[in-house]
Design a protein around this motif. Sequence first.
Motif, mmCIF file in Angstrom:
data_model
loop_
_atom_site.group_PDB
_atom_site.id
_atom_site.type_symbol
_atom_site.label_atom_id
_atom_site.label_comp_id
_atom_site.label_asym_id
_atom_site.label_seq_id
_atom_site.Cartn_x
_atom_site.Cartn_y
_atom_site.Cartn_z
ATOM 1 N N SER A 156 -15.450 -5.195 -75.408
ATOM 2 C CA SER A 156 -14.953 -3.977 -76.039
ATOM 3 C C SER A 156 -14.265 -4.377 -77.330
ATOM 4 C CB SER A 156 -13.982 -3.246 -75.116
ATOM 5 O OG SER A 156 -12.739 -3.930 -75.064
ATOM 6 N N ASP A 157 -13.704 -3.408 -78.018
ATOM 7 C CA ASP A 157 -12.973 -3.741 -79.244
ATOM 8 C C ASP A 157 -11.614 -4.361 -78.939
ATOM 9 O OD1 ASP A 157 -11.751 -1.495 -78.237
ATOM 10 O OD2 ASP A 157 -11.877 -0.330 -80.091
ATOM 11 N N ARG A 158 -11.248 -4.442 -77.669
ATOM 12 C CA ARG A 158 -9.959 -5.010 -77.280
ATOM 13 C C ARG A 158 -10.073 -6.378 -76.616
ATOM 14 N NH1 ARG A 158 -6.225 -1.286 -73.931
ATOM 15 N NH2 ARG A 158 -4.648 -2.540 -75.018
ATOM 16 N N LEU A 159 -11.213 -6.642 -75.975
ATOM 17 C CA LEU A 159 -11.305 -7.840 -75.142
ATOM 18 C C LEU A 159 -12.765 -8.172 -74.870
ATOM 19 C CD1 LEU A 159 -9.679 -9.887 -73.319
ATOM 20 C CD2 LEU A 159 -9.873 -8.189 -71.484
ATOM 21 N N ARG A 160 -13.059 -9.474 -74.782
ATOM 22 C CA ARG A 160 -14.380 -9.940 -74.339
ATOM 23 C C ARG A 160 -14.171 -10.924 -73.198
ATOM 24 N NH1 ARG A 160 -14.599 -10.970 -79.924
ATOM 25 N NH2 ARG A 160 -15.627 -9.312 -81.119
ATOM 26 N N VAL A 161 -14.891 -10.702 -72.104
ATOM 27 C CA VAL A 161 -14.766 -11.546 -70.917
ATOM 28 C C VAL A 161 -16.157 -11.997 -70.487
ATOM 29 C CG1 VAL A 161 -14.044 -11.655 -68.505
ATOM 30 C CG2 VAL A 161 -12.680 -10.352 -70.151
ATOM 31 N N VAL A 195 -12.673 -14.763 -73.310
ATOM 32 C CA VAL A 195 -12.105 -15.499 -72.184
ATOM 33 C C VAL A 195 -13.215 -15.779 -71.180
ATOM 34 C CG1 VAL A 195 -10.447 -15.474 -70.281
ATOM 35 C CG2 VAL A 195 -9.853 -14.392 -72.470
ATOM 36 N N ILE A 196 -13.346 -17.023 -70.763
ATOM 37 C CA ILE A 196 -14.280 -17.395 -69.698
ATOM 38 C C ILE A 196 -13.539 -17.255 -68.371
ATOM 39 C CG2 ILE A 196 -15.868 -19.132 -68.806
ATOM 40 C CD1 ILE A 196 -16.460 -18.239 -71.685
ATOM 41 N N ALA A 197 -14.042 -16.394 -67.497
ATOM 42 C CA ALA A 197 -13.419 -16.171 -66.195
ATOM 43 C C ALA A 197 -14.218 -16.918 -65.128
ATOM 44 C CB ALA A 197 -13.381 -14.681 -65.875
ATOM 45 N N PRO A 198 -13.526 -17.584 -64.175
ATOM 46 C CA PRO A 198 -14.253 -18.387 -63.182
ATOM 47 C C PRO A 198 -14.990 -17.578 -62.144
ATOM 48 C CG PRO A 198 -11.898 -18.429 -62.738
ATOM 49 C CD PRO A 198 -12.073 -17.716 -64.044
ATOM 50 N N TYR A 199 -14.552 -16.325 -61.896
ATOM 51 C CA TYR A 199 -15.263 -15.521 -60.900
ATOM 52 C C TYR A 199 -15.173 -14.042 -61.266
ATOM 53 C CZ TYR A 199 -10.581 -14.992 -58.765
ATOM 54 O OH TYR A 199 -9.260 -14.728 -58.544
ATOM 55 N N HIS A 200 -16.014 -13.263 -60.618
ATOM 56 C CA HIS A 200 -16.293 -11.885 -61.006
ATOM 57 C C HIS A 200 -15.058 -11.009 -61.136
ATOM 58 C CE1 HIS A 200 -17.637 -7.692 -60.445
ATOM 59 N NE2 HIS A 200 -18.797 -8.078 -60.952
ATOM 60 N N ASP A 201 -14.301 -10.856 -60.059
ATOM 61 C CA ASP A 201 -13.279 -9.815 -60.062
ATOM 62 C C ASP A 201 -12.106 -10.112 -60.978
ATOM 63 O OD1 ASP A 201 -14.875 -8.422 -58.352
ATOM 64 O OD2 ASP A 201 -13.322 -8.047 -56.855
ATOM 65 N N VAL A 202 -11.750 -11.380 -61.160
ATOM 66 C CA VAL A 202 -10.623 -11.659 -62.053
ATOM 67 C C VAL A 202 -10.964 -11.259 -63.482
ATOM 68 C CG1 VAL A 202 -11.228 -14.072 -62.570
ATOM 69 C CG2 VAL A 202 -8.847 -13.338 -62.648
ATOM 70 N N GLY A 203 -12.235 -11.468 -63.878
ATOM 71 C CA GLY A 203 -12.649 -11.073 -65.219
ATOM 72 C C GLY A 203 -12.916 -9.594 -65.355
ATOM 73 N N MET A 204 -13.619 -9.015 -64.369
ATOM 74 C CA MET A 204 -13.978 -7.606 -64.459
ATOM 75 C C MET A 204 -12.762 -6.694 -64.339
ATOM 76 S SD MET A 204 -17.209 -7.424 -65.110
ATOM 77 C CE MET A 204 -16.707 -8.771 -66.209
ATOM 78 N N ASN A 223 -21.643 -4.095 -71.188
ATOM 79 C CA ASN A 223 -22.146 -5.293 -70.540
ATOM 80 C C ASN A 223 -23.226 -5.909 -71.425
ATOM 81 O OD1 ASN A 223 -23.361 -7.196 -68.863
ATOM 82 N ND2 ASN A 223 -23.202 -5.934 -67.037
ATOM 83 N N VAL A 224 -23.016 -7.150 -71.835
ATOM 84 C CA VAL A 224 -23.961 -7.865 -72.705
ATOM 85 C C VAL A 224 -24.456 -9.090 -71.952
ATOM 86 C CG1 VAL A 224 -24.290 -9.044 -74.913
ATOM 87 C CG2 VAL A 224 -22.697 -7.104 -74.760
ATOM 88 N N THR A 225 -25.767 -9.258 -71.858
ATOM 89 C CA THR A 225 -26.320 -10.450 -71.213
ATOM 90 C C THR A 225 -26.561 -11.513 -72.259
ATOM 91 O OG1 THR A 225 -27.402 -9.083 -69.537
ATOM 92 C CG2 THR A 225 -28.129 -11.361 -69.733
ATOM 93 N N LEU A 226 -25.863 -12.627 -72.121
ATOM 94 C CA LEU A 226 -26.033 -13.756 -73.031
ATOM 95 C C LEU A 226 -27.139 -14.674 -72.528
ATOM 96 C CD1 LEU A 226 -22.243 -14.640 -73.449
ATOM 97 C CD2 LEU A 226 -23.634 -13.231 -74.975
ATOM 98 N N GLY A 227 -27.914 -15.237 -73.443
ATOM 99 C CA GLY A 227 -28.917 -16.230 -73.079
ATOM 100 C C GLY A 227 -30.331 -15.720 -72.976
#
Length: 305
Positions: free
Chosen positions: A126-131, A227-236, A249-253
């Motif tokens: 978003s314009d505030r955060l990328r996870v 920010v790289i989050a190690p697992y789903h819920d902490v980042g989401m 939601n952006v799919t990288l790669g």
Amino acid sequence: MRTRPRLAITLGDPRGIGAEIIRKALGDPRVVAACEVVIVGPSGLDVRPDIPLGQWGADGDAAEAGRFAGAAIERAVAMALAGEVDGIVTAPIDKAALLAGGYDFPGHTEMLAALTNSRTAMMLASDRLRVVLATTHIALRDVPAAVTPDALAWAARLTRAGLRRWYAIAEPRLALCAMNPHAGDGGRFGDEDDRILRPVARDEGMSGPFPADTVFVRAMRGEFDAVIAPYHDVGMTAIKVASFGHAVNVTLGLPFPRTSPDHGTAIDIAGQDRADAGSMIEAILQCARFAERISLELGALKDPQ
């Protein structure tokens, strides 16, 4: 030569709000100006999103809905790989229905990776955060074994490449979110952060690992680009609290841009004309911008003058 990007938009689970939010998005003048759109169903192209709202209903057959959604994704990917469209935007699917329909994938991200033979990462932006998630749809009990140096390093590399390509950030500043409370507190609450995460952060040029209760706030204040989050819920949880309804939601790669809204099928309100199309609009606009950047890159390669 196309003057605007052409995007494939999949209808998603037909029991949900996909058709409604697509219809509303296509009425937004920003979307009309930004791109051409092909609506993709399972058995044909340019399936217009004017089907009666709630036609399938919440009690519609889940397996049939899953087959519908999965076939549309397959068709859209084939179009993107063939160059018939410049990117894909996906309306929400129901993961249990997808499985019941014969597609054994935890979600869009994993299915897209398999269809394109790619290694991917999921980013909510978003314009505030990328996870970005180092692991995606797995049980919490399986997280410690899945948070490996390789998984973290790949997430960092895909994130850095994506930020450079999609967002024109020349030197992305990445932070790594810790896995344990207080980043393990010197091993008192687990040694994974010191033993696994910290060496990867150093090797991949990331800051951290920082505790989850501070790193996202620091990113929102402008200290980090993602920010790289190690697992789903902490980042989401962080991105959805910060920007629900406006994140994408952006799919990288992948070999083409793919975006989607930041929410699910909302089957409980389907057919009531109540769905907010804000995130779908943002997903379309971002995908169009990404496709334009690729077009400019290719143009520069063809004509260095």
